[in-house]
Design an enzyme around this catalytic site. Structure first.
Site, PDB file in Angstrom:
ATOM      1  N   TYR A 186      44.073  46.619  46.061  1.00 38.23           N
ATOM      2  CA  TYR A 186      43.546  47.119  44.786  1.00 38.23           C
ATOM      3  C   TYR A 186      42.295  47.962  45.028  1.00 38.23           C
ATOM      4  O   TYR A 186      42.177  49.093  44.552  1.00 38.23           O
ATOM      5  CB  TYR A 186      43.219  45.928  43.884  1.00 38.23           C
ATOM      6  CG  TYR A 186      42.764  46.284  42.487  1.00 38.23           C
ATOM      7  CD1 TYR A 186      43.636  46.907  41.591  1.00 38.23           C
ATOM      8  CD2 TYR A 186      41.485  45.967  42.044  1.00 38.23           C
ATOM      9  CE1 TYR A 186      43.230  47.204  40.292  1.00 38.23           C
ATOM     10  CE2 TYR A 186      41.078  46.258  40.751  1.00 38.23           C
ATOM     11  CZ  TYR A 186      41.951  46.872  39.877  1.00 38.23           C
ATOM     12  OH  TYR A 186      41.547  47.168  38.598  1.00 38.23           O
ATOM     13  N   ASP A 187      41.380  47.405  45.822  1.00 40.34           N
ATOM     14  CA  ASP A 187      40.094  48.072  46.039  1.00 40.34           C
ATOM     15  C   ASP A 187      40.291  49.453  46.674  1.00 40.34           C
ATOM     16  O   ASP A 187      39.710  50.449  46.242  1.00 40.34           O
ATOM     17  CB  ASP A 187      39.187  47.232  46.944  1.00 40.34           C
ATOM     18  CG  ASP A 187      38.902  45.845  46.375  1.00 40.34           C
ATOM     19  OD1 ASP A 187      39.518  45.482  45.353  1.00 40.34           O
ATOM     20  OD2 ASP A 187      38.080  45.117  46.971  1.00 40.34           O
TER      21      ASP A 187
ATOM     22  N   GLN B 252      29.334  31.674  41.829  1.00 41.50           N
ATOM     23  CA  GLN B 252      29.557  33.134  41.815  1.00 41.50           C
ATOM     24  C   GLN B 252      29.382  33.648  40.382  1.00 41.50           C
ATOM     25  O   GLN B 252      29.676  32.926  39.429  1.00 41.50           O
ATOM     26  CB  GLN B 252      30.944  33.495  42.383  1.00 41.50           C
ATOM     27  CG  GLN B 252      32.147  33.140  41.544  1.00 41.50           C
ATOM     28  CD  GLN B 252      32.659  31.720  41.777  1.00 41.50           C
ATOM     29  OE1 GLN B 252      31.900  30.835  42.139  1.00 41.50           O
ATOM     30  NE2 GLN B 252      33.944  31.491  41.546  1.00 41.50           N
TER      31      GLN B 252
ATOM     32  N   ARG C 116      28.330  39.993  40.548  1.00 39.31           N
ATOM     33  CA  ARG C 116      28.780  41.278  40.002  1.00 39.31           C
ATOM     34  C   ARG C 116      28.059  41.531  38.682  1.00 39.31           C
ATOM     35  O   ARG C 116      28.138  40.719  37.763  1.00 39.31           O
ATOM     36  CB  ARG C 116      30.278  41.278  39.787  1.00 39.31           C
ATOM     37  CG  ARG C 116      30.815  42.653  39.469  1.00 39.31           C
ATOM     38  CD  ARG C 116      32.277  42.607  39.169  1.00 39.31           C
ATOM     39  NE  ARG C 116      33.113  42.546  40.345  1.00 39.31           N
ATOM     40  CZ  ARG C 116      34.353  42.055  40.327  1.00 39.31           C
ATOM     41  NH1 ARG C 116      34.859  41.576  39.227  1.00 39.31           N
ATOM     42  NH2 ARG C 116      35.081  42.068  41.414  1.00 39.31           N
TER      43      ARG C 116
ATOM     44  N   ASP D  94      36.295  36.619  47.531  1.00 43.86           N
ATOM     45  CA  ASP D  94      35.890  36.589  46.123  1.00 43.86           C
ATOM     46  C   ASP D  94      34.423  37.058  46.037  1.00 43.86           C
ATOM     47  O   ASP D  94      33.544  36.452  46.648  1.00 43.86           O
ATOM     48  CB  ASP D  94      35.998  35.147  45.617  1.00 43.86           C
ATOM     49  CG  ASP D  94      36.038  35.049  44.107  1.00 43.86           C
ATOM     50  OD1 ASP D  94      37.139  34.906  43.567  1.00 43.86           O
ATOM     51  OD2 ASP D  94      34.960  35.109  43.487  1.00 43.86           O
TER      52      ASP D  94
HETATM   53  N1  UDP Z   1      37.957  32.080  38.753  1.00 44.66           N
HETATM   54  C1  UDP Z   1      37.882  30.715  38.579  1.00 44.66           C
HETATM   55  N2  UDP Z   1      38.957  30.053  38.046  1.00 44.66           N
HETATM   56  C2  UDP Z   1      40.099  30.693  37.671  1.00 44.66           C
HETATM   57  C3  UDP Z   1      40.171  32.095  37.833  1.00 44.66           C
HETATM   58  C4  UDP Z   1      39.086  32.760  38.384  1.00 44.66           C
HETATM   59  O1  UDP Z   1      36.854  30.086  38.897  1.00 44.66           O
HETATM   60  O2  UDP Z   1      41.035  30.022  37.198  1.00 44.66           O
HETATM   61  C5  UDP Z   1      36.791  32.789  39.318  1.00 44.66           C
HETATM   62  C6  UDP Z   1      37.128  33.724  40.472  1.00 44.66           C
HETATM   63  O3  UDP Z   1      37.074  33.030  41.692  1.00 44.66           O
HETATM   64  C7  UDP Z   1      36.046  34.768  40.348  1.00 44.66           C
HETATM   65  C8  UDP Z   1      35.746  34.812  38.854  1.00 44.66           C
HETATM   66  O4  UDP Z   1      36.263  33.613  38.312  1.00 44.66           O
HETATM   67  O5  UDP Z   1      34.888  34.359  41.022  1.00 44.66           O
HETATM   68  C9  UDP Z   1      36.405  35.977  38.133  1.00 44.66           C
HETATM   69  O6  UDP Z   1      37.742  36.013  38.513  1.00 44.66           O
HETATM   70  P1  UDP Z   1      38.808  36.980  37.855  1.00 44.66           P
HETATM   71  O7  UDP Z   1      40.111  36.704  38.524  1.00 44.66           O
HETATM   72  O8  UDP Z   1      38.749  36.839  36.385  1.00 44.66           O
HETATM   73  O9  UDP Z   1      38.336  38.450  38.180  1.00 44.66           O
HETATM   74  P2  UDP Z   1      37.524  39.131  39.405  1.00 44.66           P
HETATM   75  O10 UDP Z   1      36.189  39.392  38.830  1.00 44.66           O
HETATM   76  O11 UDP Z   1      37.454  38.193  40.572  1.00 44.66           O
HETATM   77  O12 UDP Z   1      38.301  40.345  39.701  1.00 44.66           O
END
Ligand code: UDP
Length: 314
Positions: free
Chosen positions: A146-147, A210, A277, A273
């Site tokens: 994706y990136d 995070q 951000r 991960d």
């Molecule tokens: N995350 C989580 N539980 C979930 C799904 C995601 O803790 O069921 C965390 C994931 O590890 C990340 C953040 O939430 O740190 C955002 O994840 P998402 O997949 O929504 O988008 P990303 O910002 O990583 O593209």
């Protein structure tokens, strides 16, 4: 009436963009191959004479007859589990799809805005992220498909701008949420809402320290509209700088839903991960006069109304 092509029209963002441009008096062509999108998101537009739907995969040559004034390229799998499941399609739509749409923009003399992402910053070493930061991306990690597709999208878009003088716009979208997100798309907000509503454990990945910064979809759409109408061909961050840890975010969802059976549970942190951000939106403020207006409390309330309708509890 200006005519606009929106790719990914049946997706979360694409469908909101179709609504907005119809409202602004455009004739809208919505294009999708329904890989991750759903016609449910745009079925209310089918009766309108201003709306046409083309079922098509933009990784293949794109043909549109007649005049075209604008293109919004929003087709792509966009959640980490989707692009892990569909790595080749993700690379193709970001690379070949973008090439096809830039070719169409050149042929039609249309202005094109392409959807890039905060993922171009990878696991960032600069915080908050400004547009000048080049990023910290692992090209061969699970997110690389994706990136790197999105980084290629930016590069080829700038190349068409420089080599062919195509009017191009690049938006870097940070985490966005709102009605029409797919319940099972794996992203944190649909996951937490559906788990809280069903009274299950909210799956916090890692220790939940995070951070992310969540932008309500209406704010994002306003930013896209303003960027398209601006004369800025450099990338612009659009997102909400209000940063929160994933653990605290889970607690906010628990408090809003108020289901006594739901609680936080912890799962392994996915590879690569990003730890933090948050967009620096100085440029959007200065160039577009844009900033988010909808607080997380308000946006979550509106989104909860949607998930209450669509999450099955039996
Ligand atoms: N995350 C989580 N539980 C979930 C799904 C995601 O803790 O069921 C965390 C994931 O590890 C990340 C953040 O939430 O740190 C955002 O994840 P998402 O997949 O929504 O988008 P990303 O910002 O990583 O593209």
């Amino acid at each position: 009436m200006p005519r606009i092509l929106i790719t990914g029209a049946a997706g979360f963002l694409g469908s909101h963009l179709c609504d907005r441009f119809i409202k602004e008096g455009f004739r809208v062509i919505g294009m999708d191959n329904l890989l991750t999108g759903s016609l449910d998101n745009i079925e209310h537009l089918f009766p309108l004479k201003e709306f046409e739907y083309y079922h098509h995969d933009v990784s293949k040559f794109v043909h549109v007859s007649g005049e075209l004034d604008y293109i919004l390229h929003f087709a792509s799998p966009a959640s980490p589990i989707d692009y892990l499941k569909m790595p080749i399609q993700t690379l193709k739509v970001g690379a070949l799809g973008t090439h096809n749409l830039l070719g169409l923009a050149l042929a039609k003399n249309a202005r094109i805005l392409v959807a890039s992402t905060s993922e171009v910053y990878g696991d960032p070493l600069v915080h908050p992220q400004t547009e000048e930061y080049w990023g910290n991306v692992n090209p061969v990690g699970p997110r690389g498909v994706y990136d790197e597709a999105k980084r290629f999208l930016e590069a080829i878009t700038m190349a068409y701008h420089n080599a062919h003088q195509v009017e191009t716009r690049i938006i870097r979208i940070f985490n966005t949420y709102g009605p029409r997100m797919r319940v099972n798309d794996g992203r944190v907000l649909p996951a937490f809402f559906s788990q809280a509503i069903r009274g299950e454990g909210l799956t916090v990945f890692g220790d939940g320290s995070q951070t992310r910064s969540f932008c309500y979809v209406d704010d994002l759409v306003e930013g896209i509209y303003r960027l398209l109408m601006s004369d800025c061909s450099q990338p612009v961050n659009i997102g909400n700088p209000d940063e929160i840890s994933i653990k605290e975010f889970g607690e906010e969802v628990l408090a809003l839903v108020g289901n006594p059976d739901a609680k936080l549970t912890y799962k392994e942190l996915p590879v690569d991960d990003p730890k933090v951000r948050r967009p620096d939106i100085t440029k959007a403020r200065e160039i577009l006069g844009w900033e988010p207006k909808i607080s997380r409390a308000e946006g979550l309330k509106r989104t909860y109304e949607y998930f209450k309708e669509v999450v099955k509890t039996d």
